[in-house]
Design an enzyme around this catalytic site. Structure first.
Site, PDB file in Angstrom:
ATOM      1  N   SER A   1      -0.409   0.201  -1.200  1.00 10.77           N
ATOM      2  CA  SER A   1      -1.750   0.788  -1.186  1.00 10.77           C
ATOM      3  C   SER A   1      -2.282   1.130   0.203  1.00 10.77           C
ATOM      4  O   SER A   1      -3.197   1.924   0.330  1.00 10.77           O
ATOM      5  CB  SER A   1      -2.745  -0.117  -1.903  1.00 10.77           C
ATOM      6  OG  SER A   1      -3.042  -1.247  -1.128  1.00 10.77           O
TER       7      SER A   1
ATOM      8  N   LYS B   1      -7.586  -3.686   2.188  1.00  8.79           N
ATOM      9  CA  LYS B   1      -8.134  -2.330   2.052  1.00  8.79           C
ATOM     10  C   LYS B   1      -8.935  -1.963   3.293  1.00  8.79           C
ATOM     11  O   LYS B   1      -9.281  -2.807   4.102  1.00  8.79           O
ATOM     12  CB  LYS B   1      -9.055  -2.218   0.827  1.00  8.79           C
ATOM     13  CG  LYS B   1      -8.436  -2.628  -0.501  1.00  8.79           C
ATOM     14  CD  LYS B   1      -7.359  -1.695  -0.955  1.00  8.79           C
ATOM     15  CE  LYS B   1      -6.755  -2.201  -2.263  1.00  8.79           C
ATOM     16  NZ  LYS B   1      -5.463  -1.656  -2.532  1.00  8.79           N
TER      17      LYS B   1
END
Length: 177
Positions: free
Chosen positions: A39, A86
């Site tokens: 990700s 993230k």
């Protein structure tokens, strides 16, 4: 002889006590973490070993562009809560809009040279509430993040720290941006 053994034992106890004190202090300020998944590609890759600064947001506020590690309600195979890595896109009060694969923060198109494939799926139009963070992965097509109900907005209290350094692989050791 007995006195010599006693002095040596005391010296060893001092060394061990000092090492334990340093270990406790260090674990309060930093935490190692391992990247799982794609990700954050190309910024981070699977099995990158990172050091996060646990004190970063105790003395400062989260800001756009920071890479963070946070705890979620998602469960791993072993039943523990899953931690995610993230990038912060918006903080409390920011207006986030995703439209036609473009990301706008406070009505300004973001410059995101770090994202993979320059495409962001979703139609989002939200003002980030107080105490929350909007975060997405750099590889938007492979990222479960704030755009999706399973993760949603990140509670500031769930942020474990800011990613500071990549320790592994050795050819990429250094500060992470």
């Amino acid at each position: 002889m007995n006195e010599k053994v006693k002095k040596e034992a005391i010296e060893w106890m001092k060394i061990i006590a000092t090492a334990l004190i340093f270990a406790v202090i260090i674990t309060q300020f930093i935490k190692p973490t391992l990247v799982r998944g794609e990700s954050m590609y190309p910024t981070l890759e699977e099995n990158d070993y990172l050091i996060i600064n646990r004190m970063a947001y105790k003395i400062g506020d989260p800001k756009d562009g920071d890479i963070i590690v946070f705890s979620t309600e998602l469960l791993q195979e072993d039943g523990d809560r899953k931690d995610l890595v993230k990038r912060i896109i918006g903080v409390s009060g920011d207006h986030i809009k995703i439209e036609n694969s473009k990301v706008y923060v406070n009505d300004k198109l973001t410059n995101e040279p770090y994202i993979h494939d320059n495409y962001t799926e979703g139609n989002i139009d939200i003002v980030v509430p107080k105490g929350k963070i909007f975060a997405m992965g750099d590889n938007r097509e492979k990222s479960l993040d704030s755009r999706y109900e399973d993760v949603g907005l990140v509670n500031e209290k769930d942020v474990m720290g800011k990613v500071m350094i990549r320790l592994f692989p050795f050819n990429k050791i250094g500060k992470v941006n």
